[in-house]
Design an enzyme around this catalytic site. Sequence first.
Site, PDB file in Angstrom:
ATOM      1  N   HIS A 100       0.816  -1.291  -0.020  1.00 55.48           N
ATOM      2  CA  HIS A 100       0.092   0.039  -0.144  1.00 55.48           C
ATOM      3  C   HIS A 100       1.003   1.083   0.046  1.00 55.48           C
ATOM      4  O   HIS A 100       0.356   2.358  -0.273  1.00 55.48           O
ATOM      5  CB  HIS A 100      -0.984  -0.011   1.257  1.00 55.48           C
ATOM      6  CG  HIS A 100      -0.418   0.384   2.815  1.00 55.48           C
ATOM      7  ND1 HIS A 100      -0.292  -0.555   3.476  1.00 55.48           N
ATOM      8  CD2 HIS A 100       0.057   1.660   3.049  1.00 55.48           C
ATOM      9  CE1 HIS A 100       0.228  -0.025   4.789  1.00 55.48           C
ATOM     10  NE2 HIS A 100       0.558   1.405   4.419  1.00 55.48           N
ATOM     11  N   ASP A 130       0.075  -7.547   1.463  1.00 58.56           N
ATOM     12  CA  ASP A 130       0.806  -6.158   1.803  1.00 58.56           C
ATOM     13  C   ASP A 130       2.012  -6.035   1.870  1.00 58.56           C
ATOM     14  O   ASP A 130       2.657  -5.464   2.476  1.00 58.56           O
ATOM     15  CB  ASP A 130      -0.005  -5.430   2.987  1.00 58.56           C
ATOM     16  CG  ASP A 130       0.276  -4.062   3.091  1.00 58.56           C
ATOM     17  OD1 ASP A 130       0.306  -3.577   1.883  1.00 58.56           O
ATOM     18  OD2 ASP A 130      -0.055  -3.367   3.981  1.00 58.56           O
ATOM     19  N   SER A 207       4.378   2.480   7.960  1.00 56.95           N
ATOM     20  CA  SER A 207       4.251   1.207   7.192  1.00 56.95           C
ATOM     21  C   SER A 207       5.574   0.833   6.293  1.00 56.95           C
ATOM     22  O   SER A 207       6.044   1.628   5.773  1.00 56.95           O
ATOM     23  CB  SER A 207       3.045   1.583   6.234  1.00 56.95           C
ATOM     24  OG  SER A 207       1.863   1.902   6.821  1.00 56.95           O
TER      25      SER A 207
END
Length: 364
Positions: A100, A130, A207
């Site tokens: 993402h 992911d 992230s």
Amino acid sequence: MKPTSLAMAFLLGLLVAAGLFLLRSVPEPVAPRVITPRGELAPQEETVIALFEAARGSVVSITTEERVLDPWTRRAVDVPRGTGSGFVWDAQGHIVTNAHVVRGASGARVRLADGRQVAASLVGAAPRHDLAVLRIDTRADPPAPLPVGESEGLRVGQSVLAIGNPFGLDWTLTTGIVSALDREIPSESGTIQGLIQTDAAINPGNSGGPLIDSAGRLIGVNTAIFSPSGSSAGIGFAVPVDVVNRVVPQLIRTGRYRPPVLGVVHDERITELARRRGIEGVLVLGVEPGSPAAQAGLRAARQDASGGLVPMDTIRAVDGRRVASSADLRDALEEHAPGDEVTLTVRRDGDDVEIDVVLGAPQP
């Protein structure tokens, strides 16, 4: 004495008196307090500092770009899109991050711990997990990769460290513990399962950064937080390193991730309808010719004279791991590689039978 002289003497006296008053009202200088010696750092502090300093160089900051059309010049230009974190995977310049982080980006730049910024190209992504892999030019002399650990033996309560770039604050360290295991969260690509939950503060920008154990080994990739406010609320999630170590090499090799092949056709809607009829497991709707399932003799459901579905084989477990949905079956199979032999527990003719199957490789 003349009046003028008297006035001058009076004024002089006033000035002297005022000066004396001011001198009395000025506080004496206050010396700084004596510093109390710190002494040695606690062993736990020394350990955390050493772990951070050893891992910091392998963590990178990622800035993505998006190509947009300038309404005035009608030319396509790249503008900043977002930021995230990543880490060096190997000596060939591969960088692991979240899918993402780079989704929809037209380009990316990687900033190394020494301040250098280098362009990065996308190698491949696995949105369902992911995960994504970028690559930088090896002439940039990338730092050493992080040591890789394992997530299979993790226990709730273990100490963990997260390193990343939350809110653009580069190379930030947070610490915590493993709060829970085998969590699942929704994502744009479906449900991500088997995640590590941690209370180490993870915020936007973290992230793609590494989750590290107390031995300095990579045990997960920070992927998401659960927070009504959008900031850390003590619940963060990471993709386990066992998944990373299975997915990333295939992304590097082929640019995409495809799990090993069983060769059965199944549908979650049909499985749900069967479950309502008391049939537990994943209903086999079809068997691909020449597939491992066909070679193992799995049988597909058939239609009766009235067009109704007649179940034949229903997969209830893989190597003893119960499967109740199509997602469960996919996750169980993804824990293996092509060529692995698995034991399927299959409901057939009212009995549970065990069938050994050697998983196949996906077609190129």
